[in-house]
Design an enzyme around this catalytic site. Sequence first.
Site, short mmCIF file in Angstrom:
data_model
loop_
_atom_site.label_atom_id
_atom_site.label_comp_id
_atom_site.label_asym_id
_atom_site.label_seq_id
_atom_site.Cartn_x
_atom_site.Cartn_y
_atom_site.Cartn_z
N GLY A 1 -2.25 3.49 -1.93
CA GLY A 1 -2.23 4.04 -0.57
C GLY A 1 -1.62 5.42 -0.48
N GLU A 2 -0.49 5.61 -1.15
CA GLU A 2 0.25 6.84 -0.96
C GLU A 2 -0.03 7.93 -1.99
OE1 GLU A 2 4.47 5.58 0.71
OE2 GLU A 2 3.69 4.12 -0.72
#
Lengths: 769, 769
Positions: free
Chosen positions: A728-729
Site C-alpha cells: 500500500g505505502e
Amino acid sequence: MTELSVVGKRIPRVDAKSKVSGRAVYFGDTVLPRMVYGKILRSPYPHARITKIDTSEAEKLPGVRATLTYKDVPRVITYIGHLHPPDTPLDRYILDNVVRYVGDEVAAVAADSPETAAEAVERIHVEYERLPTVFDPEEAMEPGAPKLHDEGEFIFDMDRNIASHIKLAFGDVEKGFKESAVVVGPEKFKVSAAHTNPIELYGCIAQWDPLENRVTFWAPSQMIFRFRTVLAHQLGLPENKVRVISPYVGGAFGSRCHVYPFHAIAAFLSKKTGGRPVKITLSREETYVGGTSNRHPGTLTLKMGAAKDGLFKAFDARIVFSAGGYAYVSSGPIGFCCSIITSLYRFGAYNVEGYNVYTNTPPSGAFRGFGGPQAHFALEQIVDMVAEELKLDPIELRKKNHVRVGDVIHWSGVEVRTCGLDECLDKGAEAVGWKRRYDSAYRGTGVKRRGIGVAMMEHVSGTKYIPGEAEITSAIIKLDESGKITLLSPAHELGQGSRTVATQIVAEELEVDPEDVVIPELDTDYLPYGLGSFGSRYTYVDGTLIRAAAADTKRQVLEWAAKKFDTTVANLEYKKGKVTVKGAPENTATLAEIVKFAQWYNPDDVGAIIGKATGPPLYNAPPFGVQFAEVEVDVETGVVKVLKLVAAHDVGKAINPTTAEGQLEGGLTQGLGYALTEGVIVDPETGKVLNSDLMDYKIFTALDMPETRVFLIEPIDPTGPFGVKGIGEPALVPTAPAIANAIYNAIGVRVKELPLLPEKILKALEEKQ
Amino acid sequence: MTELSVVGKRIPRVDAKSKVSGRAVYFGDTVLPRMVYGKILRSPYPHARITKIDTSEAEKLPGVRATLTYKDVPRVITYIGHLHPPDTPLDRYILDNVVRYVGDEVAAVAADSPETAAEAVERIHVEYERLPTVFDPEEAMEPGAPKLHDEGEFIFDMDRNIASHIKLAFGDVEKGFKESAVVVGPEKFKVSAAHTNPIELYGCIAQWDPLENRVTFWAPSQMIFRFRTVLAHQLGLPENKVRVISPYVGGAFGSRCHVYPFHAIAAFLSKKTGGRPVKITLSREETYVGGTSNRHPGTLTLKMGAAKDGLFKAFDARIVFSAGGYAYVSSGPIGFCCSIITSLYRFGAYNVEGYNVYTNTPPSGAFRGFGGPQAHFALEQIVDMVAEELKLDPIELRKKNHVRVGDVIHWSGVEVRTCGLDECLDKGAEAVGWKRRYDSAYRGTGVKRRGIGVAMMEHVSGTKYIPGEAEITSAIIKLDESGKITLLSPAHELGQGSRTVATQIVAEELEVDPEDVVIPELDTDYLPYGLGSFGSRYTYVDGTLIRAAAADTKRQVLEWAAKKFDTTVANLEYKKGKVTVKGAPENTATLAEIVKFAQWYNPDDVGAIIGKATGPPLYNAPPFGVQFAEVEVDVETGVVKVLKLVAAHDVGKAINPTTAEGQLEGGLTQGLGYALTEGVIVDPETGKVLNSDLMDYKIFTALDMPETRVFLIEPIDPTGPFGVKGIGEPALVPTAPAIANAIYNAIGVRVKELPLLPEKILKALEEKQ
C-alpha cells in the site's frame, strides 16, 4: 507452489461497476430521517485562550438545533490516533478553552440546513486572549519558547514541547566514523507538510440514541474497530454501545486512521438535539487548516561514513518533526522514520535520535509511508553523496550495502526472508537507461539539462513486531444453501482494491468463481475484530486470516461431505468447489448440496458452515522497492520536468497484478507531488495556512503524469498468503529522492528541501556559481 | 441446578424504552434516497383468466416509474412458505394470467408518491374471462368441481384441488370402537378463517442494484434466512446476492413466515426503475383480502370411543382445511393439526386423515398455533362429550388419558420428559373454582347463566423431529476491549421479547449485567444462519445455541486468562465476569483485561474472542397448557360474556416470568377473539371479503378483556436451556374449547362452529328446545 487459478490473475475490480457508474454509496450519499447538519467554528488565531464564549445569538437563529462549546463536553483527555496508550500522547480535549493553531476547533452548531449552520457559527461571539506562538519545531524545543501544553499524559517533555522522543543506537558510531574513508555530513534535509487530499471530503454522521445510550457513526474510516475504541473512550461509553459503519471510502492515505474532533463533536451535537443524526462534512479548506492532518514536516540531519570499499561504517541522524498543535499518532511516524532509516542498509554503527515537537500549526498525522518518505528523502540523497565521494556508481554502492536475506532488522527483530532489491535495481536500471546518466551529451549543456537518479526503500507489511504496536485480525466465512460465499472481513475498501484481493484469496482457497463471493460493508456491530487497512497490512495480514478462514470452511465442508457419503475425510477430494469420493466420481457433491445436507439432513446433526480465523499474521515481511527518475531541468526557470519514472517493487506476490500496479501508479502520483509541488504553507507571521484549496495546493493529476513503467518483482515470500508482502505505502516513498538525485545528475546541484520548487533550484544554481 | 442470577428474573424488556418512546425503528419508518412507492392492482373476481392487460394509460401518468404485469416477471413457480420442497406445493407464479380469489395480485405500479401509484393502478385496463368458482373445501374435492390449478409441483391431487393430504394411523381403530363402552361422534366442528392482525402493516422495501445484480430487502420478517432462500429462488439469484434486513417487527403471529407476492413484486419494480428502492405498504384492507393470509378454516369430524374406566380406546378424525387460492405452507398446518390431535392423549388406536384444499378464497397460512387451535377446538369438546357420557368429571377424564413422562409421541418419536399437565389442572381448577360448575345455584336459571369449562393443549418447542422439517440455528458472541458483549443471533424481536430472553441467557452464562449485552438488528449479510422466530422455537432452540456460544466464549476467556496468569485453565475460577487464579485472589482479571491481553499482548499469539455455536437443539420438548373459562351466557340474546380466564401453562422454565406471562396474556386475547368474534367472512356469492377492516373484523382489545389469571408451571425440562420449553404459541390454543365447554356447562348446548356468535348460541338453544 501449486498452480493458482484466481490469485495472480487480473480480474476486474469487484467494485468497478458500482464505482464507474456512480452507484457506490459513500458517506456523503447517506441521508437519514430527521438529519441535521453540523458546522464547526475554528480559531482565527494560532494560540489563544478563550476568555468568553457566547452562543445565544446563534441559538436565536431559526433552524438551529444545538450549539456546543468546551463547556458542553466532558473534559476528557482523548487519544486521537490509532495506537494504544502509552504510545500516544494524550494531549487533547474534544473542545478546549485554549486554541493551538489557526483552524483549531472552538465551537459547533447543528441546524436544519448546512447554510443555517454556517450562518449560526458566525454568530457565536468569542473573545480571545492571544498567547505567544511558535511555528518552527526546532525553535519550539528551545528554552523560553512558548509552551503549548500544560496538561496531558504520555507527553515526553511538556516544557520543551516535545510530544515524543526516540533514540536508536547500534555499535560504536564514533569508531565507525573514524574508520571511514569518506564522511558526508552533517547534511540537513527539510521535508514539507504534504496533505493527503483524498477526493472524498472528510466527515461523518453521528446519531446518539438517548434511550439506548448508544451512538452510531457513519464514517469513512480505515479502522472501524480502533475508531470504536477511541470514540467509546471519548464519549464515555463501552465499545458495544458505539457502532461504526464505514461505507466505501474515497481515498484515505492514512489520514482516516485518526478520530478527529469532528467525530465526537457530531456525537455530542446529536445528543443535544435529543438524538437526531448530525452530519458534519468538512470543506476542502477545513481539511487543510487542521480539521484533518498533514504529513509531518521537519528536518533530518544526517551524517554517513563509508570505508574505501564502499561499506557503510557509521550513520548518525537527528530528526525533528513538527507535530503541530496536537500529536496525532505522535510516536508512530517519528518512531517509524527513525527506525526505517536504520534498516535499509547494513550500517556498521548508527545513532538516531528523533523528536516530535508541538508547534502552533495544523496537526501532523498518519500519511501513506508513515515517516518513510521523510526518511528516504534524506537517506537516499546522502547515499548518493557518499557514492560521489567514493566515485562509485550509486547502484553499485546500494548493492554493496543493502540488507539481504538472513539479515535481522534491529528495531523489529524481523529477519529478511526474501529481498528483491537487486532484481529491482537491475530491471529498473535497464528500463530507464541508467548508463546514459554518465553521458554528458545526454545530460546536455543548454537551457534544458537531463539527468537520471535512483532511490530505494524498505517498508513493513503491517505492524507485527513494531514496538508498541500489535497486529491482529479476524475473518468469518459463511456458506449458504446456494453454495455461495459471504466473507466477513474488516476489508476497508479505500480505493486500493482490498475487496478484490480478499475475493481472490477466498476464491482461490475454495476454488470457486470470484463472482461467488460477497463482502458486506464495514460495521463494527457485526464484523469480527481486526485492525483495518493501514500500514500496508491488509493483503498480508487480513489475507492470512481470510485464507485461514477459507481453509477452516473447507475443513467443515469435507467433514459434512464425509457424513453425506458415509466415508472419511481422507477418502475425499476437494476440487473446484466440489467434493468427490476418491475413485467414485459419481459420488460428487457441490458446495450447495453439502450445505443443504449440513443444514437439513439429520435432525440430530445439523450445522451451518461458518469458517472462522482470528490471530496474527505469520510474520512481518519487509517489502522493498526501487525507483528511477529521468528529469529535464530548465536552468533558466528552475522548472523540473519529470520525463520518466520507473518503479520496480518487490511485492512478494501480486494477488492481482492490475490492482498492484494501480497501487504503484497511484503512489508515483503522490510521490511526484511530494517531490515537486506539495506542502501546506503556514504564514510565519499569522500562522494561517496560505494554500488551503486545490488551486493553490498543487497535486499531480492524470494529465500531469510523465511516462511511467512499473515492474512487479515477485520473490514469493514464505510468510505471506500466497507469498504476498505489503504494497500500500511503498510506491510513493522513493520517488522524491530519485527525482532529487536525478536533478543533481542533471545540473550538479542538490536541493535538500521539499518540495523541489523552481525558486529553490535557481537559488541552488546561483549558490553553486 | 445451580442458583441463577439473571435467568428467571423479571428484568425490564431490553426494547422497552425504545418502544414506549416511539423511537424503535420499524420498516415503515425507513426512508431511503430516491425511494418510490409501489401499489398492487388486485382482482375483483374470485376466479378469472386475464385476456387483456394494458398498462399504457398508467404509464402516461406523471410520476409513474414502472408498471408490472405477469408478462414482466419470469414464469417461475415459486414456493411461498418456509418449508423446504417437496413439503410445500409449488403452485404460484409471482404474477399469473389467472386469478384465483378476489384480491389476487394482477399488476403493480411504482410511482413517486403513494397517491400517484394508487391512481395509476386504477388506470391499468384489464379484461377478464370469468371462470367457475368454489368456496367450500369439501365441495372443492367433489368430482366436477371447478379446478383451480393445472400446473405446479408437489400438489397432491390437482384434479380434486387437494394441495396436501396426510394420513396417520395407529392400532386397530375398528377394534377400539368395538371395545368402547361409550362412542361419541362422528361430530363435525367448523373453524373460522381468523386473521393475524398484527398492528404493524405488511410491506417491504426492495432495492435491486442493477450492476451488482444484488437485491436488498427491508422487510419485517420472522425468518430472514428462509426469506432469503425463497426470494433468491423467486428472483433467480444465489442467496448471497439477496440481503434481508429486518428491523423491529410489530407483531407477526406466523403470518410473517411467508414471502408474499408483494415482496418479489417490489423487487421486480425496483429492477424496472433501474434500481430505485421501492416501498410497498399494504393497506389494512389488502391484508384481509389475501394480500397476506388467514388461519386455515375448515371442518374437523371426530369420533371417539372410551372404555367404562374412561380410557380412550379409539379415535377417528377427518380434517378438511381450505387452503384458499394458493397453499402457503400447505402441508404444515394440516399436517400439524392431524399430528397434534393424536398426541395429547394416549389413544388405544387412531385414524386421522387430513386434506388441504384449494378454494377461491384468500390464502390460508401460518398463524400462531399452526393447526393446533383447530385441533384442540374440536378435540377438547369431544373429550367433554365423552366425559358426560361416562359421567366423569372432565378433569378426571383428562388426567386418566393425557400423555405422561416416558410416553413417546408417535408422529415425531419424541419422548415426553416432563409434563406439568396435572399441576396445571389442579392449579387452574382451584383458581377458577372448578367445583362450582356442578352447583345449579351458581349456574343460575334466569336470563344469565353461568358455566365453567376446561381445555388442555400440547404443542412443540420448535420443529426438530417434525417430518419434513429441520431445526437449526447458530449464534456468535463477540467480546470487546470494554469487556462487553455483542450477540449475533437471528433473534427476531416480534414483540414477544426474544431479545430480552437472549440477553438474559448470555448474561446468566457469562455472569454479567444484562446491560452489557447488545444484540444488533437482523441482517442476512452478517448473521450466522438460523431459522428465525416461529413454532415456539426461539428460546428453546436459539436459547440452546446462544448458551453454547456463551460457553464457547467463556472457554476462550479461560484459555487466554491461563496464558495471562501463566497457569492452566483447571487452576482458574470464572465468577461474575472475572477470572481468578484459585487461591490467589490478587490474580484476578476482568473480561476487559482479558480481551486486551488476547488482542494485544503477545505478537505471535493474539486473537479476538469470538464464541460460536451452530447446530440443532437437544430435543423438542412438548409444552403443555390448561385453560379454564368462566362464562355468563345471556339466553335471550345469545351473548357470551367471559368472566374469567385461568391459564396454567407448563413452560419448562420461564427465563423472564414477566415476558412469559405477557406471551400467555397476549395469547388469551387472541384465543378470546378466535372463540367469540373473529373470522374473515367470504361472501358465498361474490367471493368478496365482507369484513376487511378493524371495524367489521372484531378483535379483543385491552378494554374487552375479562379477569385473567396466569400460572407458570415450571417442571425444569432437561432438554431446554435452563429448562425452558416453547411458549410462543400455546396460550391461544385451549381458550376457544374452554369457552365452548363453559358455555355447555352454562346452558347445556354445544356450539361446534367458530366463532361462537350470539346467533349460533340462540339457534342451538332453539334446536335443543
